[in-house]
Design a protein around this motif. Structure first.
Motif, PDB file in Angstrom:
ATOM      1  N   HIS A 328     -60.188  26.952 -32.335  1.00 49.35           N
ATOM      2  CA  HIS A 328     -59.148  27.955 -32.156  1.00 49.35           C
ATOM      3  C   HIS A 328     -59.562  28.906 -31.027  1.00 49.35           C
ATOM      4  CE1 HIS A 328     -56.944  27.126 -36.032  1.00 49.35           C
ATOM      5  NE2 HIS A 328     -58.144  26.572 -36.325  1.00 49.35           N
ATOM      6  N   PRO A 329     -59.013  28.718 -29.832  1.00 51.37           N
ATOM      7  CA  PRO A 329     -59.372  29.622 -28.727  1.00 51.37           C
ATOM      8  C   PRO A 329     -58.947  31.063 -29.043  1.00 51.37           C
ATOM      9  CG  PRO A 329     -58.351  27.631 -27.880  1.00 51.37           C
ATOM     10  CD  PRO A 329     -58.136  27.617 -29.363  1.00 51.37           C
ATOM     11  N   ASP A 330     -59.838  32.012 -28.807  1.00 54.21           N
ATOM     12  CA  ASP A 330     -59.586  33.439 -29.014  1.00 54.21           C
ATOM     13  C   ASP A 330     -59.114  33.734 -30.447  1.00 54.21           C
ATOM     14  OD1 ASP A 330     -60.291  34.068 -26.378  1.00 54.21           O
ATOM     15  OD2 ASP A 330     -58.253  33.633 -25.652  1.00 54.21           O
ATOM     16  N   GLY A 331     -59.487  32.880 -31.401  1.00 55.33           N
ATOM     17  CA  GLY A 331     -59.142  33.123 -32.795  1.00 55.33           C
ATOM     18  C   GLY A 331     -57.680  32.911 -33.119  1.00 55.33           C
ATOM     19  N   ALA A 332     -56.941  32.103 -32.281  1.00 58.02           N
ATOM     20  CA  ALA A 332     -55.516  31.863 -32.522  1.00 58.02           C
ATOM     21  C   ALA A 332     -55.324  31.107 -33.825  1.00 58.02           C
ATOM     22  CB  ALA A 332     -54.921  31.081 -31.362  1.00 58.02           C
ATOM     23  N   ALA A 333     -54.148  31.302 -34.439  1.00 59.64           N
ATOM     24  CA  ALA A 333     -53.863  30.640 -35.718  1.00 59.64           C
ATOM     25  C   ALA A 333     -53.758  29.142 -35.530  1.00 59.64           C
ATOM     26  CB  ALA A 333     -52.574  31.204 -36.299  1.00 59.64           C
ATOM     27  N   ASN A 334     -53.154  28.710 -34.459  1.00 58.38           N
ATOM     28  CA  ASN A 334     -53.001  27.282 -34.203  1.00 58.38           C
ATOM     29  C   ASN A 334     -54.149  26.811 -33.317  1.00 58.38           C
ATOM     30  OD1 ASN A 334     -50.556  27.139 -35.665  1.00 58.38           O
ATOM     31  ND2 ASN A 334     -49.397  27.835 -33.840  1.00 58.38           N
ATOM     32  N   GLY A 335     -54.741  25.702 -33.737  1.00 53.86           N
ATOM     33  CA  GLY A 335     -55.866  25.178 -32.991  1.00 53.86           C
ATOM     34  C   GLY A 335     -55.459  24.179 -31.898  1.00 53.86           C
ATOM     35  N   ILE A 336     -56.460  23.715 -31.128  1.00 56.26           N
ATOM     36  CA  ILE A 336     -56.269  22.709 -30.067  1.00 56.26           C
ATOM     37  C   ILE A 336     -57.050  21.471 -30.444  1.00 56.26           C
ATOM     38  CG2 ILE A 336     -55.876  24.463 -28.284  1.00 56.26           C
ATOM     39  CD1 ILE A 336     -58.765  23.985 -27.360  1.00 56.26           C
ATOM     40  N   ASP A 337     -56.903  20.435 -29.622  1.00 59.67           N
ATOM     41  CA  ASP A 337     -57.567  19.159 -29.883  1.00 59.67           C
ATOM     42  C   ASP A 337     -59.081  19.325 -29.728  1.00 59.67           C
ATOM     43  OD1 ASP A 337     -58.316  16.571 -30.208  1.00 59.67           O
ATOM     44  OD2 ASP A 337     -57.225  15.782 -28.438  1.00 59.67           O
ATOM     45  N   PRO A 338     -59.839  19.161 -30.800  1.00 59.26           N
ATOM     46  CA  PRO A 338     -61.304  19.274 -30.717  1.00 59.26           C
ATOM     47  C   PRO A 338     -61.929  18.224 -29.821  1.00 59.26           C
ATOM     48  CG  PRO A 338     -60.585  19.491 -32.991  1.00 59.26           C
ATOM     49  CD  PRO A 338     -59.404  19.014 -32.200  1.00 59.26           C
ATOM     50  N   MET A 339     -61.321  17.003 -29.756  1.00 54.25           N
ATOM     51  CA  MET A 339     -61.855  15.933 -28.906  1.00 54.25           C
ATOM     52  C   MET A 339     -61.875  16.385 -27.452  1.00 54.25           C
ATOM     53  SD  MET A 339     -62.957  12.743 -28.728  1.00 54.25           S
ATOM     54  CE  MET A 339     -62.336  11.811 -30.111  1.00 54.25           C
ATOM     55  N   ALA A 340     -60.774  16.906 -26.943  1.00 51.61           N
ATOM     56  CA  ALA A 340     -60.705  17.343 -25.547  1.00 51.61           C
ATOM     57  C   ALA A 340     -61.656  18.496 -25.290  1.00 51.61           C
ATOM     58  CB  ALA A 340     -59.273  17.743 -25.206  1.00 51.61           C
ATOM     59  N   TRP A 341     -61.768  19.396 -26.251  1.00 51.65           N
ATOM     60  CA  TRP A 341     -62.652  20.546 -26.040  1.00 51.65           C
ATOM     61  C   TRP A 341     -64.098  20.104 -25.962  1.00 51.65           C
ATOM     62  CZ3 TRP A 341     -66.581  23.043 -28.714  1.00 51.65           C
ATOM     63  CH2 TRP A 341     -66.889  24.339 -28.266  1.00 51.65           C
ATOM     64  N   LEU A 342     -64.521  19.226 -26.849  1.00 55.62           N
ATOM     65  CA  LEU A 342     -65.892  18.710 -26.821  1.00 55.62           C
ATOM     66  C   LEU A 342     -66.176  17.973 -25.511  1.00 55.62           C
ATOM     67  CD1 LEU A 342     -66.246  17.433 -30.516  1.00 55.62           C
ATOM     68  CD2 LEU A 342     -67.400  19.428 -29.477  1.00 55.62           C
ATOM     69  N   GLN A 343     -65.188  17.185 -25.022  1.00 56.14           N
ATOM     70  CA  GLN A 343     -65.389  16.458 -23.757  1.00 56.14           C
ATOM     71  C   GLN A 343     -65.515  17.429 -22.591  1.00 56.14           C
ATOM     72  OE1 GLN A 343     -62.028  13.808 -23.658  1.00 56.14           O
ATOM     73  NE2 GLN A 343     -63.040  12.209 -24.922  1.00 56.14           N
ATOM     74  N   SER A 344     -64.777  18.550 -22.631  1.00 55.57           N
ATOM     75  CA  SER A 344     -64.905  19.541 -21.565  1.00 55.57           C
ATOM     76  C   SER A 344     -66.263  20.196 -21.542  1.00 55.57           C
ATOM     77  CB  SER A 344     -63.823  20.617 -21.725  1.00 55.57           C
ATOM     78  OG  SER A 344     -64.069  21.402 -22.885  1.00 55.57           O
ATOM     79  N   LYS A 345     -66.992  20.051 -22.634  1.00 58.75           N
ATOM     80  CA  LYS A 345     -68.345  20.610 -22.676  1.00 58.75           C
ATOM     81  C   LYS A 345     -69.401  19.548 -22.418  1.00 58.75           C
ATOM     82  CE  LYS A 345     -66.405  24.409 -23.833  1.00 58.75           C
ATOM     83  NZ  LYS A 345     -66.215  25.471 -22.816  1.00 58.75           N
ATOM     84  N   GLY A 346     -68.957  18.359 -21.977  1.00 53.83           N
ATOM     85  CA  GLY A 346     -69.908  17.322 -21.649  1.00 53.83           C
ATOM     86  C   GLY A 346     -70.320  16.479 -22.830  1.00 53.83           C
ATOM     87  N   LEU A 347     -69.566  16.565 -23.913  1.00 52.95           N
ATOM     88  CA  LEU A 347     -69.903  15.800 -25.107  1.00 52.95           C
ATOM     89  C   LEU A 347     -68.890  14.688 -25.315  1.00 52.95           C
ATOM     90  CD1 LEU A 347     -70.706  18.792 -27.473  1.00 52.95           C
ATOM     91  CD2 LEU A 347     -72.320  17.394 -26.167  1.00 52.95           C
ATOM     92  N   ASN A 348     -69.313  13.517 -25.766  1.00 49.26           N
ATOM     93  CA  ASN A 348     -68.439  12.382 -26.024  1.00 49.26           C
ATOM     94  C   ASN A 348     -68.569  11.961 -27.474  1.00 49.26           C
ATOM     95  OD1 ASN A 348     -67.423  11.935 -23.307  1.00 49.26           O
ATOM     96  ND2 ASN A 348     -69.522  11.295 -22.805  1.00 49.26           N
ATOM     97  N   PRO A 349     -67.650  12.447 -28.345  1.00 48.93           N
ATOM     98  CA  PRO A 349     -67.725  12.102 -29.793  1.00 48.93           C
ATOM     99  C   PRO A 349     -67.571  10.609 -30.017  1.00 48.93           C
ATOM    100  CG  PRO A 349     -66.288  13.970 -29.409  1.00 48.93           C
ATOM    101  CD  PRO A 349     -66.563  13.388 -28.051  1.00 48.93           C
TER     102      PRO A 349
END
Length: 349
Positions: A328-349
């Motif tokens: 949840h970016p900035d503590g928003a109620a609705n979250g985003i795709d965790p897969m894309a966020w992890l990949q943006s940090k250089g991680l491949n689940p």
């Protein structure tokens, strides 16, 4: 008509005339002191040559003044006609007419005064014999004209050939310029493509380097897992009608690690989420770790990347042991795709 030849004759003694013959032409009476008389017959020697602008050609032989009755007749007719025309047209007294020098007089005034030879001579009267020099000059003039015409034609052909050659050279130069321009354009396009490719490769390399550095700062939340549900997947299992996170199925008790350094803002029971731990990163992003079997941290605690914060479990609304992760970016109620966020940090689940 035969020529008048001088012939010696006896001296002429006029007879005694009576007084009744005193009106003889030229004399009132006979005068004895003026005789004796003889007939005057003009000869070539006694005739003085004509003086002035026009002269009669010298006659051949020893004949008299007139060689042909035909020529004499022509002269008399010409003189009479000229005098009559002058009198009739102008009213002025007749003037003398002189005949020009005729180169061919000798040809029609000859010793033989037959009428048969006079006609051809008169037929050529007034005409001039062709001059060999004039004929040569005319031939030279014609040849010069022909040469000028040929030179002009050759010059025109040369000009046409020059224009055609110039047009061909211009077309060849234009085609060559077009080919060069096309080659330059292709070279520029190839260089631009190569540059773009190089820039893209450089960007990708830089991004890989950045992600590698981030990967040192970020880590996956657990190990020995299987992804069983993704973000946005529809189904009756979720109260919202679709899945709001990323599920890592793993055996119960598998360690859960802090993805990045931050602060624990919540740790405890959360209804359908079971036991949940919320890790707030320095940029305000909240990471939710749900369905834990146990929690190893408390609210307000600072953690670093890779620190153990709990264990995999099956608490809350679940069908099996797994870790449910939400972002949840900035503590928003609705979250985003965790897969894309992890990949943006250089991680491949």
């Amino acid at each position: 008509m035969a020529s008048n030849r001088p012939a010696p004759e006896a001296p002429f003694v006029p007879s005694q005339r009576s007084s009744s013959d005193s009106d003889t032409f030229g004399y009132g009476s006979y005068r004895s002191d003026e005789g004796p008389w003889e007939e005057w017959n003009p000869t070539e020697e006694s005739l003085a040559p004509a003086r002035g602008k026009h002269r009669v050609a010298k006659q051949r032989g020893g004949g008299g003044f007139a060689r042909s009755s035909t020529v004499l007749g022509v002269g008399v007719i010409a003189a009479f006609s000229a005098g009559g025309m002058a009198s009739a047209n102008t009213g002025k007294p007749p003037v003398s007419i002189s005949m020009p020098d005729l180169p061919s007089v000798g040809s029609f005034i000859s010793d033989d005064d037959s009428g048969q030879d006079a006609a051809p001579a008169l037929a050529g009267f007034g005409s001039e014999a062709p001059d060999a020099t004039d004929q040569s000059g005319a031939a030279d003039a014609g040849e010069a004209l022909r040469e000028r015409i040929m030179a002009q034609a050759e010059s025109q052909q040369t000009q046409v050939a020059d224009r055609a050659q110039a047009a061909a050279e211009a077309a060849a130069a234009k085609a060559e310029a077009a080919a060069v321009a096309k080659a330059e354009k292709a070279a520029k396009a190839e260089a631009a493509a190569a540059k773009e490719k190089a820039e893209q490769a450089a960007k990708e390399k830089a991004e890989a380097t950045r992600l590698a550095e981030l990967a040192k700062q970020y880590t996956l939340p657990t190990s020995s897992y299987t992804l069983t549900a993704t973000f946005g997947q529809a189904g009756a299992y979720w109260s919202s009608g679709y899945h709001t996170g990323l599920d890592f199925a793993a055996p119960t008790g598998t360690l859960i690690k802090a993805v990045h350094s931050g602060t624990i803002t919540e740790a405890g029971w959360a209804g359908s989420y079971g036991y949940r731990t919320i890790l707030t990163l320095d940029d305000g992003t909240e990471l939710w770790f749900c369905h834990q079997s146990s929690i190893n941290v408390s609210a307000g605690q600072k953690v670093s990347t890779g620190d153990v914060i709990g264990r995999v479990g099956a608490t809350g609304n679940v069908t099996g042991a797994h870790l449910h992760l939400e972002v949840h970016p900035d503590g928003a109620a609705n979250g985003i795709d965790p897969m894309a966020w992890l990949q943006s940090k250089g991680l491949n689940p």
